[in-house]
Design a protein around this motif. Structure first.
Motif, PDB file in Angstrom:
ATOM      1  N   TRP A   1      -3.961 -20.528 -16.022  1.00 27.02           N
ATOM      2  CA  TRP A   1      -4.716 -21.479 -16.834  1.00 27.02           C
ATOM      3  C   TRP A   1      -4.892 -22.835 -16.146  1.00 27.02           C
ATOM      4  CZ3 TRP A   1      -0.268 -19.251 -19.376  1.00 27.02           C
ATOM      5  CH2 TRP A   1      -0.557 -18.059 -20.019  1.00 27.02           C
ATOM      6  N   VAL A   2      -4.824 -22.857 -14.834  1.00 25.82           N
ATOM      7  CA  VAL A   2      -5.037 -24.074 -14.043  1.00 25.82           C
ATOM      8  C   VAL A   2      -5.876 -23.708 -12.818  1.00 25.82           C
ATOM      9  CG1 VAL A   2      -2.886 -25.185 -14.768  1.00 25.82           C
ATOM     10  CG2 VAL A   2      -2.898 -23.773 -12.715  1.00 25.82           C
ATOM     11  N   PRO A   3      -6.497 -24.691 -12.176  1.00 26.34           N
ATOM     12  CA  PRO A   3      -7.232 -24.386 -10.949  1.00 26.34           C
ATOM     13  C   PRO A   3      -6.284 -23.825  -9.888  1.00 26.34           C
ATOM     14  CG  PRO A   3      -7.623 -26.665 -11.638  1.00 26.34           C
ATOM     15  CD  PRO A   3      -6.557 -26.112 -12.519  1.00 26.34           C
ATOM     16  N   THR A   4      -6.743 -22.847  -9.136  1.00 21.60           N
ATOM     17  CA  THR A   4      -5.944 -22.321  -8.027  1.00 21.60           C
ATOM     18  C   THR A   4      -6.396 -22.996  -6.733  1.00 21.60           C
ATOM     19  OG1 THR A   4      -7.467 -20.507  -7.504  1.00 21.60           O
ATOM     20  CG2 THR A   4      -5.760 -20.073  -9.184  1.00 21.60           C
ATOM     21  N   ALA A   5      -5.726 -22.688  -5.651  1.00 24.95           N
ATOM     22  CA  ALA A   5      -6.098 -23.238  -4.351  1.00 24.95           C
ATOM     23  C   ALA A   5      -7.428 -22.669  -3.852  1.00 24.95           C
ATOM     24  CB  ALA A   5      -4.997 -22.957  -3.329  1.00 24.95           C
ATOM     25  N   GLN A   6      -7.920 -21.622  -4.485  1.00 24.93           N
ATOM     26  CA  GLN A   6      -9.221 -21.039  -4.136  1.00 24.93           C
ATOM     27  C   GLN A   6     -10.236 -21.530  -5.163  1.00 24.93           C
ATOM     28  OE1 GLN A   6     -10.282 -19.253  -1.522  1.00 24.93           O
ATOM     29  NE2 GLN A   6     -12.317 -19.302  -2.394  1.00 24.93           N
ATOM     30  N   PRO A   7     -11.166 -22.386  -4.754  1.00 23.86           N
ATOM     31  CA  PRO A   7     -12.147 -22.906  -5.712  1.00 23.86           C
ATOM     32  C   PRO A   7     -12.857 -21.782  -6.470  1.00 23.86           C
ATOM     33  CG  PRO A   7     -12.327 -24.065  -3.622  1.00 23.86           C
ATOM     34  CD  PRO A   7     -11.379 -22.914  -3.405  1.00 23.86           C
ATOM     35  N   GLY A   8     -12.963 -21.974  -7.779  1.00 20.73           N
ATOM     36  CA  GLY A   8     -13.651 -21.019  -8.633  1.00 20.73           C
ATOM     37  C   GLY A   8     -12.830 -19.830  -9.076  1.00 20.73           C
TER      38      GLY A   8
ATOM     39  N   LYS B   1       1.525  -3.706 -10.814  1.00 25.45           N
ATOM     40  CA  LYS B   1       1.855  -4.565  -9.678  1.00 25.45           C
ATOM     41  C   LYS B   1       1.566  -6.036  -9.923  1.00 25.45           C
ATOM     42  CE  LYS B   1       1.239  -0.896  -6.346  1.00 25.45           C
ATOM     43  NZ  LYS B   1       0.531  -0.438  -5.173  1.00 25.45           N
ATOM     44  N   GLY B   2       0.823  -6.388 -10.929  1.00 23.56           N
ATOM     45  CA  GLY B   2       0.581  -7.793 -11.225  1.00 23.56           C
ATOM     46  C   GLY B   2      -0.693  -8.341 -10.610  1.00 23.56           C
ATOM     47  N   GLN B   3      -1.066  -9.536 -11.085  1.00 23.92           N
ATOM     48  CA  GLN B   3      -2.330 -10.134 -10.678  1.00 23.92           C
ATOM     49  C   GLN B   3      -2.353 -10.569  -9.227  1.00 23.92           C
ATOM     50  OE1 GLN B   3      -2.722 -13.104 -13.778  1.00 23.92           O
ATOM     51  NE2 GLN B   3      -4.095 -11.774 -14.919  1.00 23.92           N
ATOM     52  N   ASP B   4      -1.242 -11.043  -8.686  1.00 23.98           N
ATOM     53  CA  ASP B   4      -1.271 -11.489  -7.295  1.00 23.98           C
ATOM     54  C   ASP B   4      -1.525 -10.313  -6.347  1.00 23.98           C
ATOM     55  OD1 ASP B   4       1.263 -10.743  -8.150  1.00 23.98           O
ATOM     56  OD2 ASP B   4       2.303 -12.312  -7.055  1.00 23.98           O
ATOM     57  N   HIS B   5      -1.038  -9.133  -6.683  1.00 24.71           N
ATOM     58  CA  HIS B   5      -1.333  -7.942  -5.879  1.00 24.71           C
ATOM     59  C   HIS B   5      -2.826  -7.607  -5.961  1.00 24.71           C
ATOM     60  CE1 HIS B   5      -0.604  -4.116  -3.875  1.00 24.71           C
ATOM     61  NE2 HIS B   5      -1.385  -3.576  -4.787  1.00 24.71           N
TER      62      HIS B   5
ATOM     63  N   ILE C   1      -6.862 -14.972   1.071  1.00 29.13           N
ATOM     64  CA  ILE C   1      -6.997 -15.694  -0.196  1.00 29.13           C
ATOM     65  C   ILE C   1      -5.744 -15.515  -1.035  1.00 29.13           C
ATOM     66  CG2 ILE C   1      -8.270 -15.786  -2.387  1.00 29.13           C
ATOM     67  CD1 ILE C   1     -10.818 -15.409  -0.758  1.00 29.13           C
ATOM     68  N   ALA C   2      -5.163 -14.326  -1.031  1.00 32.19           N
ATOM     69  CA  ALA C   2      -3.927 -14.095  -1.779  1.00 32.19           C
ATOM     70  C   ALA C   2      -2.820 -15.029  -1.289  1.00 32.19           C
ATOM     71  CB  ALA C   2      -3.501 -12.635  -1.659  1.00 32.19           C
ATOM     72  N   GLN C   3      -2.707 -15.206   0.008  1.00 36.71           N
ATOM     73  CA  GLN C   3      -1.697 -16.114   0.557  1.00 36.71           C
ATOM     74  C   GLN C   3      -2.035 -17.564   0.231  1.00 36.71           C
ATOM     75  OE1 GLN C   3      -1.656 -14.969   4.682  1.00 36.71           O
ATOM     76  NE2 GLN C   3      -0.069 -13.426   4.357  1.00 36.71           N
ATOM     77  N   LYS C   4      -3.322 -17.880   0.232  1.00 40.55           N
ATOM     78  CA  LYS C   4      -3.769 -19.246  -0.057  1.00 40.55           C
ATOM     79  C   LYS C   4      -3.379 -19.670  -1.470  1.00 40.55           C
ATOM     80  CE  LYS C   4      -8.085 -21.921  -0.115  1.00 40.55           C
ATOM     81  NZ  LYS C   4      -9.535 -21.823   0.096  1.00 40.55           N
ATOM     82  N   ILE C   5      -3.568 -18.779  -2.457  1.00 37.55           N
ATOM     83  CA  ILE C   5      -3.261 -19.169  -3.833  1.00 37.55           C
ATOM     84  C   ILE C   5      -1.791 -18.990  -4.185  1.00 37.55           C
ATOM     85  CG2 ILE C   5      -5.590 -18.738  -4.656  1.00 37.55           C
ATOM     86  CD1 ILE C   5      -4.392 -16.248  -6.067  1.00 37.55           C
ATOM     87  N   GLY C   6      -1.115 -18.079  -3.505  1.00 40.79           N
ATOM     88  CA  GLY C   6       0.305 -17.873  -3.764  1.00 40.79           C
ATOM     89  C   GLY C   6       0.544 -17.001  -4.979  1.00 40.79           C
TER      90      GLY C   6
END
Length: 84
Positions: free
Chosen positions: A43-50, A8-12, A22-27
């Motif tokens: 490999w970049v910062p996401t919208a969720q710190p850390g 299903k992938g990492q976003d799932h 949090i899933a919706q926050k990062i997209g």
């Protein structure tokens, strides 16, 4: 999602581990962003710190882990957010 493998992938996985908010926050994770033509949240910062992502083949992980580590270190020492 692949019907044959159940993958299903990492976003799932983010939704399962951290919740839908949090899933919706990062997209999306992986796949190309239509605007920037860059991979989504890899490999970049996401919208969720850390919260950072790496993935792909062994070669991709090996190459980009150094790039990722430098970004995390830069944030750690106060050089601000990079990428994203």
């Amino acid at each position: 999602m692949s019907a044959g493998t159940g993958y299903k992938g990492q976003d799932h996985l983010v939704g399962d581990l951290f919740g839908k908010e949090i899933a919706q926050k990062i997209g999306p994770v992986w796949g190309f962003d239509a605007r920037s033509q860059e991979l989504n949240n890899m490999w970049v910062p996401t919208a969720q710190p850390g919260l950072w992502f790496t993935g792909g083949s062994f070669a991709q992980c090996r190459m980009y882990s150094k790039y990722l580590a430098l970004q995390i270190k830069a944030q750690d020492v106060g050089l601000g957010a990079m990428g994203g």
